[in-house]
Design an enzyme around this catalytic site. Structure first.
Site, PDB file in Angstrom:
ATOM      1  N   TRP A   1      45.410  35.668  44.239  1.00 51.60           N
ATOM      2  CA  TRP A   1      45.426  33.959  43.494  1.00 51.60           C
ATOM      3  C   TRP A   1      44.790  34.807  42.590  1.00 51.60           C
ATOM      4  O   TRP A   1      44.001  34.396  42.141  1.00 51.60           O
ATOM      5  CB  TRP A   1      45.052  33.172  43.971  1.00 51.60           C
ATOM      6  CG  TRP A   1      45.974  31.912  45.267  1.00 51.60           C
ATOM      7  CD1 TRP A   1      45.591  30.524  44.225  1.00 51.60           C
ATOM      8  CD2 TRP A   1      46.191  32.204  46.293  1.00 51.60           C
ATOM      9  NE1 TRP A   1      46.649  30.105  45.377  1.00 51.60           N
ATOM     10  CE2 TRP A   1      46.903  30.765  46.592  1.00 51.60           C
ATOM     11  CE3 TRP A   1      46.157  33.123  47.280  1.00 51.60           C
ATOM     12  CZ2 TRP A   1      47.059  30.674  48.053  1.00 51.60           C
ATOM     13  CZ3 TRP A   1      46.572  33.027  48.777  1.00 51.60           C
ATOM     14  CH2 TRP A   1      47.073  31.801  48.430  1.00 51.60           C
TER      15      TRP A   1
ATOM     16  N   ILE B   1      50.868  39.654  44.315  1.00 53.85           N
ATOM     17  CA  ILE B   1      49.917  39.071  43.819  1.00 53.85           C
ATOM     18  C   ILE B   1      50.531  37.687  43.473  1.00 53.85           C
ATOM     19  O   ILE B   1      51.367  37.227  43.365  1.00 53.85           O
ATOM     20  CB  ILE B   1      50.030  39.528  42.971  1.00 53.85           C
ATOM     21  CG1 ILE B   1      49.598  40.945  42.906  1.00 53.85           C
ATOM     22  CG2 ILE B   1      49.927  39.317  41.383  1.00 53.85           C
ATOM     23  CD1 ILE B   1      47.989  40.896  42.800  1.00 53.85           C
ATOM     24  N   LYS B   2      49.828  36.287  43.435  1.00 52.94           N
ATOM     25  CA  LYS B   2      50.497  34.948  43.359  1.00 52.94           C
ATOM     26  C   LYS B   2      49.529  35.113  41.527  1.00 52.94           C
ATOM     27  O   LYS B   2      48.651  35.116  41.340  1.00 52.94           O
ATOM     28  CB  LYS B   2      49.875  34.523  43.942  1.00 52.94           C
ATOM     29  CG  LYS B   2      49.665  32.560  43.358  1.00 52.94           C
ATOM     30  CD  LYS B   2      48.937  31.449  44.542  1.00 52.94           C
ATOM     31  CE  LYS B   2      49.221  29.973  43.962  1.00 52.94           C
ATOM     32  NZ  LYS B   2      48.647  29.210  44.679  1.00 52.94           N
ATOM     33  N   GLN B   3      50.592  34.549  40.912  1.00 50.38           N
ATOM     34  CA  GLN B   3      50.127  34.073  39.631  1.00 50.38           C
ATOM     35  C   GLN B   3      51.305  32.559  38.471  1.00 50.38           C
ATOM     36  O   GLN B   3      51.825  32.527  39.572  1.00 50.38           O
ATOM     37  CB  GLN B   3      51.158  35.775  38.645  1.00 50.38           C
ATOM     38  CG  GLN B   3      50.392  35.191  36.792  1.00 50.38           C
ATOM     39  CD  GLN B   3      48.587  35.372  36.941  1.00 50.38           C
ATOM     40  OE1 GLN B   3      47.994  34.045  36.976  1.00 50.38           O
ATOM     41  NE2 GLN B   3      47.689  36.060  36.916  1.00 50.38           N
TER      42      GLN B   3
END
Length: 352
Positions: free
Chosen positions: A201, A238-240
């Site tokens: 995150w 990747i969490k964005q």
């Protein structure tokens, strides 16, 4: 859901989003989601065979199985936003089993939630849907409120629960970011040793990032650099948050930037801003999943479809959507998750 229905949900923005041709970062430079993306991206990497098996488990489950895209249900808001505030609209989610049930019946690739939530139902569900254990959180009982991610358990505990991946948050730009980078990098190293995948995150958090009424915590340049730091510590996904502005470095006057970042690598179009985020994930070698954001009520479905279209056309890998799904009746939550997945299944929606 038909392509025509997707167009209806996009409303007046349909042509703006579906007919946009990106002239910033050439799509030919990107590593994009596909059925063989894991082979193409990770066959030359340092990821072990057990890690590849875990990544394959994530990619091989749910309605998006074997497409290269991910739809993940994340529910850690019981800690991050207090359980009462998070579950008041739908109290069934005080019971962790309903969290897992929503992910399964909603056709998700995986469920991401806390140690405790997964531990209490692990023997019943660990073999039915991939588990992602969120290993750190911002506890919300300190007064005055501070934003500090702390570990809630050991990586080995996640492995013992049967998890295929661990997830962690770093608040880049916060007072505790140096410690969080070190802690999460070590945790990800351990997770890879045990054969689990890693999801970061990649959030930015600093009150100084807000200026003249604009919150640059979600600016493309700042979040893009956060993504680049995230892949540097070997996150596999990747969490964005979806970018909604740009020029944070110049507006706040910090870090490093060059004019070409804003003139050649991005425009103010949301797909181009998101593509800049993808580029910072090693040109898409590490998949970008955007978050769904808070629930706003009746507009949630339309907003979720819009976010999915932007992410997919930018070169992203999918959506990780929680509050918009669980803060409504169970059946409606399933419908919303399926609508998002339908965007990624729609062959008509291609790279911009």
């Amino acid at each position: 859901m038909s392509y025509q229905k997707i167009i209806e949900y996009l409303g007046k923005d349909a042509d703006y989003l579906l007919k946009h041709t990106s002239k910033t970062i050439d799509k030919q430079l990107l590593h994009t989601p596909s059925p063989d993306a894991l082979d193409q991206v990770f066959q030359g990497s340092n990821r072990s065979i057990p890690v590849l098996r875990s990544l394959a488990a994530l990619h091989g489950h749910g309605r998006l199985a074997d497409t290269g895209f991910l739809s993940i249900l994340p529910i850690d808001q019981g800690i991050e936003h207090t359980a009462g505030a998070s579950f008041a609209k739908n109290p069934i989610y005080f019971d962790p089993e309903n969290i897992v049930r929503l992910a399964i019946e909603g056709g998700c690739n995986a469920v991401a939630t806390t140690f405790g939530n997964l531990a209490i139902v692990a023997r019943k569900y660990a073999h039915k849907i991939p588990f992602i254990v969120k290993i750190n959180h911002n506890e919300l009982l300190t007064y005055p409120t501070k934003y500090e991610q702390i570990m809630f358990g050991a990586v080995e505990d996640a492995w013992n629960l049967g998890a295929v991946a661990v997830g962690a948050t770093i608040y880049f730009g916060s007072e505790g970011s140096n410690r969080q980078i070190i802690e999460v990098a070590k945790a990800f190293e351990k997770a890879h040793e045990l054969g689990m995948a890693t999801i970061l995150w990649c959030y930015t958090r600093n009150n100084a990032f807000k200026k003249d009424g604009v919150n640059y915590e979600t600016a493309a340049d700042i979040t893009g650099q956060a993504n680049h730091l995230g892949v540097t510590i070997q996150a596999d996904v990747i969490k964005q948050k979806l970018p909604d502005s740009n020029g944070g470095f110049t507006a706040i006057d910090f870090s490093k930037s060059v004019p070409q970042m804003y003139t050649e690598l991005a425009t103010d179009h949301p797909i181009d801003l998101c593509r800049y985020q993808v580029a910072n994930c090693y040109m898409g070698r590490i998949g970008l999943i955007n978050s769904g954001g808070e629930s706003r009520g009746e507009s949630d479905l339309q907003e979720s479809v819009r976010t999915a279209v932007i992410n997919k056309r930018a070169g992203g890998m999918g959506l990780i959507l929680g509050r918009k799904a669980f803060q409504r009746p169970f059946d409606e939550g399933i419908k919303l998750l399926n609508a998002v997945q339908d965007v990624y299944l729609a062959k008509e929606i291609e790279l911009a």
